[in-house]
Structure formats: structure tokens, C-alpha cells
Write an enzyme that holds these catalytic residues in place. Structure first.
Site, PDB file in Angstrom:
ATOM      1  N   GLY A  13      93.459  10.499 -19.077  1.00  0.00           N
ATOM      2  CA  GLY A  13      93.675  10.475 -20.527  1.00  0.00           C
ATOM      3  C   GLY A  13      92.431  10.018 -21.271  1.00  0.00           C
ATOM      4  N   HIS A  60      97.524  50.477 -23.959  1.00  0.00           N
ATOM      5  CA  HIS A  60      97.877  50.620 -22.544  1.00  0.00           C
ATOM      6  C   HIS A  60      96.656  51.125 -21.777  1.00  0.00           C
ATOM      7  CE1 HIS A  60     100.226  51.469 -18.977  1.00  0.00           C
ATOM      8  NE2 HIS A  60      99.597  52.644 -18.897  1.00  0.00           N
ATOM      9  N   CYS A  87      83.357  18.183 -27.761  1.00  0.00           N
ATOM     10  CA  CYS A  87      83.708  19.587 -27.535  1.00  0.00           C
ATOM     11  C   CYS A  87      82.493  20.397 -27.088  1.00  0.00           C
ATOM     12  CB  CYS A  87      84.290  20.134 -28.830  1.00  0.00           C
ATOM     13  SG  CYS A  87      84.560  21.893 -28.810  1.00  0.00           S
ATOM     14  N   GLY A  91      95.046  12.719 -12.033  1.00  0.00           N
ATOM     15  CA  GLY A  91      95.527  13.131 -13.363  1.00  0.00           C
ATOM     16  C   GLY A  91      95.650  14.636 -13.442  1.00  0.00           C
ATOM     17  N   GLU A 149      75.782  10.801 -37.304  1.00  0.00           N
ATOM     18  CA  GLU A 149      76.056  11.124 -35.892  1.00  0.00           C
ATOM     19  C   GLU A 149      75.109  10.325 -35.006  1.00  0.00           C
ATOM     20  OE1 GLU A 149      78.318  13.009 -33.829  1.00  0.00           O
ATOM     21  OE2 GLU A 149      77.063  11.853 -32.454  1.00  0.00           O
TER      22      GLU A 149
HETATM   23  P1  FAD Z   1      84.409  14.395 -30.792  1.00  0.00           P
HETATM   24  O1  FAD Z   1      84.212  15.799 -30.424  1.00  0.00           O
HETATM   25  O2  FAD Z   1      84.589  13.394 -29.683  1.00  0.00           O
HETATM   26  O3  FAD Z   1      83.175  13.973 -31.698  1.00  0.00           O
HETATM   27  C1  FAD Z   1      83.017  12.667 -32.130  1.00  0.00           C
HETATM   28  C2  FAD Z   1      81.550  12.496 -32.480  1.00  0.00           C
HETATM   29  O4  FAD Z   1      81.411  11.248 -33.136  1.00  0.00           O
HETATM   30  C3  FAD Z   1      80.627  12.447 -31.280  1.00  0.00           C
HETATM   31  O5  FAD Z   1      79.564  13.354 -31.475  1.00  0.00           O
HETATM   32  C4  FAD Z   1      80.130  11.009 -31.220  1.00  0.00           C
HETATM   33  O6  FAD Z   1      78.790  10.905 -30.763  1.00  0.00           O
HETATM   34  C5  FAD Z   1      80.211  10.618 -32.678  1.00  0.00           C
HETATM   35  N1  FAD Z   1      80.405   9.175 -32.907  1.00  0.00           N
HETATM   36  C6  FAD Z   1      81.298   8.350 -32.311  1.00  0.00           C
HETATM   37  N2  FAD Z   1      81.219   7.107 -32.848  1.00  0.00           N
HETATM   38  C7  FAD Z   1      80.252   7.156 -33.787  1.00  0.00           C
HETATM   39  C8  FAD Z   1      79.709   6.212 -34.678  1.00  0.00           C
HETATM   40  N3  FAD Z   1      80.171   4.951 -34.747  1.00  0.00           N
HETATM   41  N4  FAD Z   1      78.683   6.593 -35.489  1.00  0.00           N
HETATM   42  C9  FAD Z   1      78.204   7.867 -35.460  1.00  0.00           C
HETATM   43  N5  FAD Z   1      78.686   8.811 -34.622  1.00  0.00           N
HETATM   44  C10 FAD Z   1      79.713   8.456 -33.824  1.00  0.00           C
HETATM   45  N6  FAD Z   1      89.743  20.981 -26.755  1.00  0.00           N
HETATM   46  C11 FAD Z   1      90.044  22.283 -26.973  1.00  0.00           C
HETATM   47  O7  FAD Z   1      90.550  22.609 -28.060  1.00  0.00           O
HETATM   48  N7  FAD Z   1      89.778  23.251 -26.045  1.00  0.00           N
HETATM   49  C12 FAD Z   1      89.221  22.930 -24.848  1.00  0.00           C
HETATM   50  O8  FAD Z   1      88.992  23.825 -24.025  1.00  0.00           O
HETATM   51  C13 FAD Z   1      88.908  21.591 -24.570  1.00  0.00           C
HETATM   52  N8  FAD Z   1      88.333  21.222 -23.401  1.00  0.00           N
HETATM   53  C14 FAD Z   1      87.981  19.939 -23.187  1.00  0.00           C
HETATM   54  C15 FAD Z   1      87.387  19.600 -21.980  1.00  0.00           C
HETATM   55  C16 FAD Z   1      87.008  18.286 -21.738  1.00  0.00           C
HETATM   56  C17 FAD Z   1      86.361  17.943 -20.421  1.00  0.00           C
HETATM   57  C18 FAD Z   1      87.221  17.295 -22.747  1.00  0.00           C
HETATM   58  C19 FAD Z   1      86.787  15.860 -22.512  1.00  0.00           C
HETATM   59  C20 FAD Z   1      87.825  17.611 -23.935  1.00  0.00           C
HETATM   60  C21 FAD Z   1      88.225  18.926 -24.177  1.00  0.00           C
HETATM   61  N9  FAD Z   1      88.851  19.296 -25.366  1.00  0.00           N
HETATM   62  C22 FAD Z   1      89.183  20.609 -25.573  1.00  0.00           C
HETATM   63  C23 FAD Z   1      89.172  18.307 -26.394  1.00  0.00           C
HETATM   64  C24 FAD Z   1      88.117  18.349 -27.514  1.00  0.00           C
HETATM   65  O9  FAD Z   1      86.843  18.184 -26.958  1.00  0.00           O
HETATM   66  C25 FAD Z   1      88.400  17.245 -28.531  1.00  0.00           C
HETATM   67  O10 FAD Z   1      89.740  17.350 -28.976  1.00  0.00           O
HETATM   68  C26 FAD Z   1      87.483  17.383 -29.716  1.00  0.00           C
HETATM   69  O11 FAD Z   1      86.125  17.293 -29.320  1.00  0.00           O
HETATM   70  C27 FAD Z   1      87.783  16.285 -30.738  1.00  0.00           C
HETATM   71  O12 FAD Z   1      86.909  16.409 -31.812  1.00  0.00           O
HETATM   72  P2  FAD Z   1      86.510  15.139 -32.704  1.00  0.00           P
HETATM   73  O13 FAD Z   1      85.647  15.661 -33.788  1.00  0.00           O
HETATM   74  O14 FAD Z   1      87.715  14.381 -33.057  1.00  0.00           O
HETATM   75  O15 FAD Z   1      85.681  14.172 -31.726  1.00  0.00           O
END
Ligand code: FAD
Length: 456
Positions: free
Chosen positions: A262, A434, A41, A175, A33
Site C-alpha cells: 500500500g 470484426h 506517475c 501484497g 516541485e
Molecule cells: P504524485 O504523482 O506522487 O506527485 C506528487 C509530487 O509532489 C511529486 O513529484 C513529489 O516530488 C512532489 N512533492 C511531494 N512533497 C512535496 C513538497 N513538500 N514540496 C514540493 N514537492 C513535493 N495510476 C494509474 O492511474 N495508472 C497506473 O498504471 C498506475 N501505475 C502505478 C504504478 C506504480 C508502481 C505506482 C507507485 C503508482 C501507480 N499509479 C498508477 C498511481 C499513480 O502514480 C498515482 O495515483 C498518481 O501519481 C498520484 O498523483 P499525485 O499528483 O497525487 O501525486
């Protein structure tokens, strides 16, 4: 070089769910990480936004508290206190997650990683890591407008907006997807004048059209200026903020502009392009179980072109970990993943939307909607809303849509109903407390089964 059974690149929901599940299966696991475990998230998405939306909800309750004589001395919002509340929630969950990973024997390697060859990840600042399996879970980042002048203070993305330590007097949100409507709702509750621009014809275009309509009505009642079928031609800085020029030629002046058009997969520096497993938009190409064309290389979460939600990423992580140990997991059924948006009014759904259900079920589809008008709890809380159920010809619930208070909680029971292919009559047969908002679900199920109770 340390050898692992599994190296997970990225410690967000997708990455840490995969790691925890794999460790539970007895695998030796490392998470690589570059920033903080918990990902978008926990640090820049679901959690800080919901902490601030909770503050916004409390702010919305103030007029009633004043009317009831419970808040004689109105106090303005203290943005620093709200920020402290947000950070406290995030920090506590972050510490808990780090502790959990440690107690499960998962190594957290700090640094940015690149997959340099199948089974090998180069990590900044440490030696390479070798593993039999590599799961890419690097998440996503905000997409910018070609015309925007992002600076993080006036023209911002959601990461910046959630860190903002002031309430902007006015905001244009570009958006009308989940992130845009949540921030619009939040700022409006805190007193901003808010305009949302959405290029398509409705807010939350992926939701059922009736949900979009109910949300637009709710936003109109709250004084949010919603402009659909309106694109953004240009965003530029002005002396006291920014100016947005719409495709209709209108000029909107605001203290801040949120660009929420997006997100794109964060795969540019992962080495996956060189390995030939990305599509033209940068998503990782996998089969339904998350396997790429390269033996031992998998992907979960926002890097895949599936639903960009934290709980979808959790579910994909479980499937991948189970498949790695030779299990026979069912792929995620994305129709059964609840979609949730925590604006006011909340919007949630599971199963098919009406247009999709019409394609699948044709003439056999029945559509039943009720409002919260006869719901005692909603009346007490001064809330409006609706529940809409789609049932197939045999009465099975194939889609559920809720707009209103606690919609994101009410959808849990409807997720169970759609997953278990329950009949509307079976949902109605379950005695609900209820007075509760959940009675609106039962009421709609009764009506869908042809035995309405309070509703007509
Ligand atoms: P991420 O959570 O993006 O984690 C990826 C991780 O990889 C990060 O910690 C990053 O630092 C690390 N990383 C990236 N590249 C590298 C690398 N090369 N080497 C080492 N580490 C790396 N979803 C919901 O279900 N409910 C919600 O209420 C919700 N609200 C949201 C509100 C906002 C403002 C946003 C932006 C998103 C929201 N989402 C929500 C969407 C949700 O945050 C994402 O779908 C989710 O975090 C995706 O998880 P992930 O593990 O794929 O990626």
C-alpha cells in the site's frame, strides 16, 4: 515575494492537471516541485512500469515468433537495453510536460515546500510564495512492513523495483494489489520464479471477485505461485537474497522481495498537520470539491482518501481549478473512474462490483458474463479472457469488468456506457469492427439484453 492566484504544491498528475486547467482559466500559477514535474506517475509509477511491461509482453511473444520461424536466433533480454527504453519514454514525456507548463505561462519553482500559513508556502532555497489559493498535491509514498528490512536492492519498494537493472532469478511479492500483481507479472515474463503473498482472500481485493478469480487462474497458467489469505510475519536478509516467513510458518527464499502493501499520503512535511486539516492516517480532509476547512486551501490526488490513480488525480485537479474560478463543477463520481491493472492478463473495471451492485440494485440486478472463447481476434492472438456486465432492472449498465488482453483499452467504451447510463441493448446496437477484441464487449451486451449472437 511573488504573488500568484494559485500555488500548487507538487507537480504530479494532480498538481499539473490543476495548474494547466487553472492557467487555461487565466490564473497566474506556480507549481512548487521538490523533485521532477510528472511525479510518481511519470517517474516511478504508471509510465516506467508500463514501459517495462511492454518489454515483458514482447518477451512473452518470443515463443510464438520462434514457432513461426520469425525469430531463429533467440536473444536473452538485455536489462540495460530495457532500462534504456524505459528511460527514453519517461524522458520524452518529462521534457514534453516541462515544455507544456512553460508555454502555458506556469512558473515551476524548484524546491520542497511547506504551507506555513493560509496562502503562504515556504520553499527550500527560494523565498516564500504567496497565493490566493494553495492546492496541495504532494502524492504518496510506499508503506513498509513493520518487519521488513528495506534496502532498495534486495528488499525493495516499487520505486526500487522499477529501477532494477537485472532480472532477479526469483522474487517474493508481498501484497497482491495493483502494484504487486503488475511487478509479479513483469518479472514472470522476464523469467523469474515468482510467489505473491496476499493477506486477504483474493488478488486485487477491490476488484470484482470474478476478476480476481480470472486473474488468479491466468497467473497459475503462467506459473506464478499465488498464496492468498497468507500474511507476512517477517522479511529478513540472507546470504544470497532474502527470506520471507509467512503467517502460515512457511519460509520462502528469493533473490529479491518486493514490499507492495500500500501507499500512504506524503503529507508529513507539508505543514498541513499544524494547520489541522489531516485525518489520523495523514490524508487531507476535504469536501467533495477538494476544499479543506481553511479558506483558499485545497487538495487533489493521492493525498486525499479517494482512488489512488493518476486519472482520478487529473479529474480532481480539473474540479478544483473550476471551483477556484467560481465555476459550479460536478464532483468526481469515483464509481465512474476506470480501475486498471496492466498485468497479464490485464484487469479493468468501471462502475459497481457485483457485491456492491447487489446491495444497491437487489433482486433487479442481472449478471452476464461471456468469455473470449468465441472471439476471433482473441483466438488469433492466443488470448483468453472474460467480460462481465451488471445491468439494473431497466437494462442500464451499472458495472463492467474485463479481464484479458487490452482490457485497459476496452474499458474506455464501457466507461462511456456507464457514464451515459446506456442500456445493454444500446451498447449491443453499436456495430463493432470484426475481428476485434471489442466484439467481446458487444457480445456480452447482446447477451445481457437477451439477444445473444455467438454466445449461448
Ligand atoms: P504524485 O504523482 O506522487 O506527485 C506528487 C509530487 O509532489 C511529486 O513529484 C513529489 O516530488 C512532489 N512533492 C511531494 N512533497 C512535496 C513538497 N513538500 N514540496 C514540493 N514537492 C513535493 N495510476 C494509474 O492511474 N495508472 C497506473 O498504471 C498506475 N501505475 C502505478 C504504478 C506504480 C508502481 C505506482 C507507485 C503508482 C501507480 N499509479 C498508477 C498511481 C499513480 O502514480 C498515482 O495515483 C498518481 O501519481 C498520484 O498523483 P499525485 O499528483 O497525487 O501525486
Amino acid at each position: 515575494m511573488t504573488a500568484y492566484d494559485l500555488a500548487v504544491l507538487g507537480g504530479g498528475p494532480g498538481g499539473y492537471a490543476t495548474a494547466l486547467r487553472a492557467a487555461g482559466h487565466g490564473l497566474r500559477v506556480a507549481i512548487i516541485e521538490g523533485d521532477k514535474v510528472g511525479g510518481t506517475c511519470l517517474h516511478r509509477g504508471c509510465v516506467p512500469s508500463k514501459a517495462l511491461l511492454h518489454v515483458a509482453h514482447l518477451a512473452d511473444s518470443l515463443p510464438l515468433l520462434v514457432d513461426l520461424g520469425l525469430a531463429r536466433y533467440g536473444r536473452g533480454l538485455d536489462p540495460a537495453a530495457a532500462g534504456g527504453f524505459r528511460d527514453g519514454v519517461v524522458d520524452q514525456l518529462h521534457r514534453g510536460l516541462e515544455h507544456l507548463l512553460g508555454t502555458k505561462g506556469i512558473d515551476t519553482v524548484r524546491g520542497w515546500g511547506t504551507v506555513v500559513a493560509p496562502g503562504e508556502v515556504a520553499v527550500d532555497g527560494t523565498g516564500p510564495i504567496r497565493a490566493r489559493h494553495v492546492v496541495v498535491a504532494t502524492g504518496s509514498v510506499a508503506v513498509d512492513l513493520p518487519s521488513s528490512t528495506h534496502d532498495g536492492h534486495v528488499v525493495m519498494w516499487s520505486d526500487d523495483a522499477l529501477r532494477l537493472e537485472r532480472v532477479p532469478p526469483s522474487a517474493v511479492v508481498v501484497g497482491g494489489g495493483a502494484i504487486g500483481v503488475e511487478m509479479a507479472s513483469l518479472w514472470r515474463s522476464l523469467g523469474s520464479e515468482v510467489t505473491i503473498l496476499e493477506a486477504s482472500e483474493r488478488l486485487l481485493p477491490l476488484e470484482d471477485p470474478d476478476s480476481s478469480r480470472a486473474l488468479t487462474d491466468g497467473f497459475a497458467r503462467r506459473g506464478i505461485d499465488v498464496r492468498t489469505s497468507t500474511g507476512t510475519a517477517e522479511v529478513r536478509r540472507s546470504e544470497d537474497g532474502a527470506v520471507v516467513e509467512t503467517t502460515e510458518g512457511d519460509l520462502l527464499h528469493a533473490a529479491v522481495v518486493l514490499v507492495a502493501v500500500g501507499r500512504r499520503p506524503a503529507t508529513a512535511t507539508t505543514g498541513l498537520a499544524e494547520l489541522g486539516v489531516l485525518d489520523e492516517r495523514g490524508h487531507v480532509v476535504t469536501d467533495l470539491l477538494g476544499r479543506t476547512s481553511i479558506e483558499g486551501l485545497w487538495a487533489v490526488g493521492d493525498v486525499r482518501p479517494t482512488l489512488a490513480l493518476a486519472h482520478a488525480a487529473f479529474a480532481e485537479g480539473f474540479v478544483v481549478a473550476d471551483a477556484i474560478v467560481g465555476g459550479d463543477p460536478e464532483p468526481v463520481d469515483y464509481d465512474l473512474v476506470p480501475r486498471v491493472t496492466y498485468c497479464d492478463p490485464e484487469v479493468a473495471s468501471v462502475g459497481l462490483t457485483e457485491p456492491r451492485a447487489r446491495e444497491v440494485h437487489g433482486e433487479g440486478l442481472t449478471i452476464t458474463s461471456t468469455t473470449f472463447a468465441e472471439n476471433a481476434r482473441a483466438l488469433i492472438e492466443g488470448a483468453t479472457g472474460m467480460v462481465k456486465l451488471l445491468t439494473a432492472s431497466d437494462g442500464t449498465v451499472v458495472g463492467a469488468h474485463v479481464v484479458g488482453p487490452s482490457a485497459t483499452e476496452l474499458i474506455g467504451e464501457l466507461g462511456l456506457a456507464t457514464s451515459w447510463e446506456a442500456l445493454a441493448s444500446e451498447v449491443g446496437a453499436v456495430v463493432h469492427a470484426h475481428p476485434s477484441l471489442a466484439e467481446a464487449v458487444r457480445e456480452t451486451a447482446f447477451a445481457a439484453a437477451g439477444t445473444p449472437f455467438h454466445s449461448r
